[in-house]
Design a protein around this motif. Structure first.
Motif, PDB file in Angstrom:
ATOM      1  N   PRO A 328       0.677  -0.928  -0.005  1.00 14.17           N
ATOM      2  CA  PRO A 328       0.113   0.121   0.070  1.00 14.17           C
ATOM      3  C   PRO A 328       0.770   1.328  -0.124  1.00 14.17           C
ATOM      4  CG  PRO A 328      -0.033  -0.854   2.384  1.00 14.17           C
ATOM      5  CD  PRO A 328       0.806  -1.879   1.143  1.00 14.17           C
ATOM      6  N   LEU A 329       1.553   1.535  -1.139  1.00  9.96           N
ATOM      7  CA  LEU A 329       2.217   2.848  -1.239  1.00  9.96           C
ATOM      8  C   LEU A 329       2.029   3.413  -2.649  1.00  9.96           C
ATOM      9  CD1 LEU A 329       5.962   1.471  -0.010  1.00  9.96           C
ATOM     10  CD2 LEU A 329       4.178   2.665   0.989  1.00  9.96           C
ATOM     11  N   LEU A 330       2.299   4.681  -2.600  1.00 13.76           N
ATOM     12  CA  LEU A 330       1.861   5.479  -3.968  1.00 13.76           C
ATOM     13  C   LEU A 330       2.191   4.987  -5.132  1.00 13.76           C
ATOM     14  CD1 LEU A 330       0.656   8.968  -4.189  1.00 13.76           C
ATOM     15  CD2 LEU A 330       2.705   8.191  -5.670  1.00 13.76           C
ATOM     16  N   HIS A 331       3.646   5.029  -5.021  1.00 13.85           N
ATOM     17  CA  HIS A 331       4.338   4.626  -6.408  1.00 13.85           C
ATOM     18  C   HIS A 331       3.919   3.108  -6.752  1.00 13.85           C
ATOM     19  CE1 HIS A 331       7.275   2.563  -3.303  1.00 13.85           C
ATOM     20  NE2 HIS A 331       7.682   1.778  -4.493  1.00 13.85           N
ATOM     21  N   VAL A 332       3.571   2.141  -6.123  1.00 21.45           N
ATOM     22  CA  VAL A 332       3.038   1.176  -6.305  1.00 21.45           C
ATOM     23  C   VAL A 332       1.471   1.065  -6.859  1.00 21.45           C
ATOM     24  CG1 VAL A 332       2.606  -1.359  -5.632  1.00 21.45           C
ATOM     25  CG2 VAL A 332       4.410  -0.150  -4.778  1.00 21.45           C
ATOM     26  N   ALA A 333       0.972   1.848  -6.011  1.00 20.09           N
ATOM     27  CA  ALA A 333      -0.464   2.160  -6.841  1.00 20.09           C
ATOM     28  C   ALA A 333      -0.503   2.774  -8.182  1.00 20.09           C
ATOM     29  CB  ALA A 333      -1.297   2.958  -5.670  1.00 20.09           C
ATOM     30  N   SER A 334       0.490   3.783  -8.252  1.00 26.80           N
ATOM     31  CA  SER A 334       0.502   4.343  -9.514  1.00 26.80           C
ATOM     32  C   SER A 334       0.760   3.500 -10.784  1.00 26.80           C
ATOM     33  CB  SER A 334       1.599   5.333  -9.524  1.00 26.80           C
ATOM     34  OG  SER A 334       1.688   5.983 -10.698  1.00 26.80           O
ATOM     35  N   ASP A 335       1.900   2.654 -10.561  1.00 27.00           N
ATOM     36  CA  ASP A 335       2.541   1.450 -11.330  1.00 27.00           C
ATOM     37  C   ASP A 335       1.148   0.471 -11.785  1.00 27.00           C
ATOM     38  OD1 ASP A 335       4.682   2.747 -11.685  1.00 27.00           O
ATOM     39  OD2 ASP A 335       5.793   1.255 -10.269  1.00 27.00           O
ATOM     40  N   GLU A 336       0.588   0.039 -10.666  1.00 33.77           N
ATOM     41  CA  GLU A 336      -0.477  -0.935 -10.921  1.00 33.77           C
ATOM     42  C   GLU A 336      -1.792  -0.504 -11.636  1.00 33.77           C
ATOM     43  OE1 GLU A 336       0.168  -3.547  -6.830  1.00 33.77           O
ATOM     44  OE2 GLU A 336      -1.605  -2.217  -7.021  1.00 33.77           O
ATOM     45  N   GLY A 337      -2.001   0.757 -11.546  1.00 33.33           N
ATOM     46  CA  GLY A 337      -3.037   1.524 -12.247  1.00 33.33           C
ATOM     47  C   GLY A 337      -2.540   1.705 -13.773  1.00 33.33           C
ATOM     48  N   PHE A 338      -1.477   2.051 -14.114  1.00 35.66           N
ATOM     49  CA  PHE A 338      -0.724   1.998 -15.218  1.00 35.66           C
ATOM     50  C   PHE A 338      -0.822   0.820 -15.789  1.00 35.66           C
ATOM     51  CE2 PHE A 338       2.314   2.162 -18.618  1.00 35.66           C
ATOM     52  CZ  PHE A 338       2.429   3.565 -19.160  1.00 35.66           C
ATOM     53  N   SER A 339      -0.303  -0.348 -15.363  1.00 32.57           N
ATOM     54  CA  SER A 339      -0.516  -1.566 -15.755  1.00 32.57           C
ATOM     55  C   SER A 339      -1.737  -2.364 -16.220  1.00 32.57           C
ATOM     56  CB  SER A 339       0.393  -2.536 -15.098  1.00 32.57           C
ATOM     57  OG  SER A 339       1.870  -2.204 -14.864  1.00 32.57           O
ATOM     58  N   ALA A 340      -2.717  -2.017 -15.249  1.00 33.50           N
ATOM     59  CA  ALA A 340      -4.238  -2.409 -15.463  1.00 33.50           C
ATOM     60  C   ALA A 340      -4.700  -1.710 -16.556  1.00 33.50           C
ATOM     61  CB  ALA A 340      -4.764  -2.278 -14.078  1.00 33.50           C
ATOM     62  N   GLY A 341      -4.641  -0.473 -16.718  1.00 38.90           N
ATOM     63  CA  GLY A 341      -5.202   0.408 -17.575  1.00 38.90           C
ATOM     64  C   GLY A 341      -4.735  -0.151 -19.167  1.00 38.90           C
ATOM     65  N   SER A 342      -3.192  -0.504 -19.112  1.00 39.27           N
ATOM     66  CA  SER A 342      -2.787  -1.009 -20.636  1.00 39.27           C
ATOM     67  C   SER A 342      -3.378  -2.480 -20.677  1.00 39.27           C
ATOM     68  CB  SER A 342      -1.045  -1.173 -20.370  1.00 39.27           C
ATOM     69  OG  SER A 342      -0.699   0.288 -19.951  1.00 39.27           O
ATOM     70  N   GLU A 343      -3.449  -3.256 -19.576  1.00 37.99           N
ATOM     71  CA  GLU A 343      -3.930  -4.746 -19.940  1.00 37.99           C
ATOM     72  C   GLU A 343      -5.063  -4.880 -20.430  1.00 37.99           C
ATOM     73  OE1 GLU A 343      -3.244  -8.954 -19.446  1.00 37.99           O
ATOM     74  OE2 GLU A 343      -1.792  -7.095 -19.667  1.00 37.99           O
ATOM     75  N   VAL A 344      -6.062  -3.929 -20.105  1.00 43.85           N
ATOM     76  CA  VAL A 344      -7.658  -4.125 -20.633  1.00 43.85           C
ATOM     77  C   VAL A 344      -7.773  -3.726 -21.719  1.00 43.85           C
ATOM     78  CG1 VAL A 344      -8.359  -3.902 -18.285  1.00 43.85           C
ATOM     79  CG2 VAL A 344      -8.247  -1.756 -19.474  1.00 43.85           C
ATOM     80  N   CYS A 345      -6.668  -3.014 -22.433  1.00 39.38           N
ATOM     81  CA  CYS A 345      -6.703  -2.700 -23.863  1.00 39.38           C
ATOM     82  C   CYS A 345      -5.881  -3.602 -24.662  1.00 39.38           C
ATOM     83  CB  CYS A 345      -6.346  -1.220 -23.899  1.00 39.38           C
ATOM     84  SG  CYS A 345      -7.451  -0.109 -22.953  1.00 39.38           S
ATOM     85  N   ARG A 346      -6.038  -4.710 -25.049  1.00 37.99           N
ATOM     86  CA  ARG A 346      -5.110  -5.598 -25.633  1.00 37.99           C
ATOM     87  C   ARG A 346      -4.597  -5.125 -26.997  1.00 37.99           C
ATOM     88  NH1 ARG A 346      -4.514  -9.685 -22.139  1.00 37.99           N
ATOM     89  NH2 ARG A 346      -6.170 -10.143 -20.505  1.00 37.99           N
TER      90      ARG A 346
END
Length: 489
Positions: A328-346
């Motif tokens: 639960p850290l900001l830089h991790v949340a930021s990376d996870e958001g970026f990656s999830a947003g990329s992953e859903v757009c194959r």
């Protein structure tokens, strides 16, 4: 509720994002690059925890506290000052600057199309549809980024009433209290306790364990306790038995805490307010996430979590940021958001899934506390051959010049690879030492490669070089001797 109660789907989307904090906003920005049929749903403020109630206001408070501390403790330098702290002005600046940071986030949200934003509390029904306000939304893919909230022990809210403060509400204070108790010696508790103490509040910090900052290296933990105890009243290894509030003779209300101290003696603390800093918890169990096939463990953490993207197994469900309770850290949340947003757009050729970051934690008390890479217990459990390079900052040149000479750094080096496994530190400039260690671990730099870089004199970072030299000294010759024996020489 409205149209949703009739089971009439009101909207069909490719991607639905629930939660608009750091992780959710990053996921939305990334996904909408290639997916127009998207919606983001949020309950409450549309800014982030960091900007509004976390990182930024806490650092504003710490900055004020640092100014006060330096002014009040400058006698040894021949600088004498009469310090007067205006609590109302302190908190007014914290709030004004906090609002400025949060305003930048809000401006970005305001620029998003209105038809892609829904304000309201979402719930996933048994059909896997999202109910919010009067809408029933069917989504091909769902990203959950609902964040976390402060954990408050059972009945404390009722017992303490208006004297209870959390990390979500502390920055709404309009003035500094006279006295307070802080419960919990993790990152939030340490930072707030020391900052308020330096601003003239009489602070007592409570923690059940004889540990601060979550430190797993006992030598570093004890050094941190030593350094912080010079100015902060800490009741470590104590057990709180009861809390409550009482009305005083002058009709003011105060809080009390009955506790057993480290010596086993019963004690009572009494003061203006209690800050509960016992951690934050996600609340995805209340979202109806099980209706999407997601399983949670006994701590509400999703099972089968892909730590790169937040995807749950092979489901079209992604749980990111504090909601997954991974790191639960900001830089991790930021990376996870970026990656999830990329992953859903194959079909997005520009999509990039960020690799999981190595563990990195920094606590902005003074001296700072930082950990990076593997912890000492993790290294021991892995049975890796390792050594611990050490340096004390008690007599380190620049640290002593600046009057911040209390600290200890441990670097864990791998004997087989000549690489850094992790590090733990309490001391001045720990935030910068930790970043250098993180770069070294991420890029798999050897101890020699690090020592080949320049260390400017006189700097606090020269202490890092001393610890690296200690690592090199301990593992070079023994490892070569062992290797020759293994090779038959």
């Amino acid at each position: 509720m409205g149209q949703s109660s009739t089971n009439q789907i009101t909207r069909k989307v490719s991607v639905a994002i629930i939660g608009a904090g750091t992780a959710g906003q990053n996921a939305f920005r990334q996904a909408q690059k290639t997916t127009e049929n998207i919606v983001i749903i949020n309950d409450g403020i549309w800014t982030t925890t960091c900007a509004t109630i976390g990182c930024m206001p806490s650092k504003l408070l710490i900055a004020a506290a640092a100014r006060a501390h330096e002014a009040k403790n400058s006698d040894e330098f021949g600088v004498h000052a009469d310090v007067q702290i205006d609590g109302k002005q302190v908190m007014a600046r914290v709030q004004a600057e906090r609002n400025r940071f949060a305003g930048f986030v809000q401006d970005q949200v305001d620029s998003w199309p209105e038809d892609k934003k829904i304000s309201g509390r979402a719930h996933i029904n048994k059909q896997g549809l999202i109910e919010v306000n009067d809408e029933l939304i069917a989504a091909d893919k769902i990203i959950v980024a609902t964040g976390s909230s402060p954990f408050i022990p059972d009945d404390w809210a009722d017992k303490l009433g208006e004297t209870l403060i959390t990390s979500d509400t502390v920055f709404e204070l309009t003035d500094l209290p006279t006295s307070m108790a802080v419960i919990g010696a993790g990152a939030i508790g340490l930072e707030l306790a020391q900052a308020f103490n330096r601003l003239g509040v009489e602070v007592t910090l409570f923690n059940r364990a004889n540990r601060v900052g979550g430190l797993q290296d006992e030598s570093i933990n004890q050094k941190a306790i030593e350094c912080l105890s010079y100015e902060l009243n800490m009741q470590l290894n104590s057990e709180i038995k009861e809390v409550g509030k009482q009305t005083n003779a002058n009709d003011t209300v105060s809080a009390f805490i009955d506790y057993q101290d480290s010596a086993g003696q019963s004690q009572r603390w009494q003061g203006d307010c209690v800050i509960v800093a016992t951690g934050r918890r996600n609340s995805i169990d209340q979202l109806g996430i099980e209706n999407l096939g997601v399983e949670l463990d006994d701590k509400n953490r999703p099972k089968n979590l892909n730590i790169n993207t937040g995807q749950i197994g092979d489901l079209e469900v992604y749980i990111i940021g504090d909601a997954n309770a991974h790191i639960p850290l900001l830089h991790v949340a930021s990376d996870e958001g970026f990656s999830a947003g990329s992953e859903v757009c194959r079909d997005n050729v520009g999509a990039y899934i960020r690799p999981p970051a190595i563990p990195l934690s920094i606590i902005f008390c003074e001296p700072q506390i930082a950990t990076v890479g593997m912890s000492l217990p993790e290294i021991k459990q892995s049975e890796r051959q390792h050594v611990t390079g050490k340096v004390s900052f008690d007599n380190q040149g620049r640290s002593r010049i600046m009057g911040v000479n209390c600290g200890l750094l441990h670097i864990y080096g791998c004997k087989e690879t000549d690489k850094i496994l992790g590090a733990s530190m309490v001391g001045p400039d720990a935030e910068y030492v930790a970043h250098i260690m993180a770069v070294a671990i991420t890029n798999e730099l050897s101890i020699k490669a690090l020592l080949d870089t320049p260390f400017y004199h006189p700097t606090i970072l020269e202490g890092l070089r001393s610890a690296l030299r200690d690592v090199q000294k301990q593992m070079a010759i023994p490892f070569q001797t062992e290797k020759k024996k293994q090779d038959g020489f």
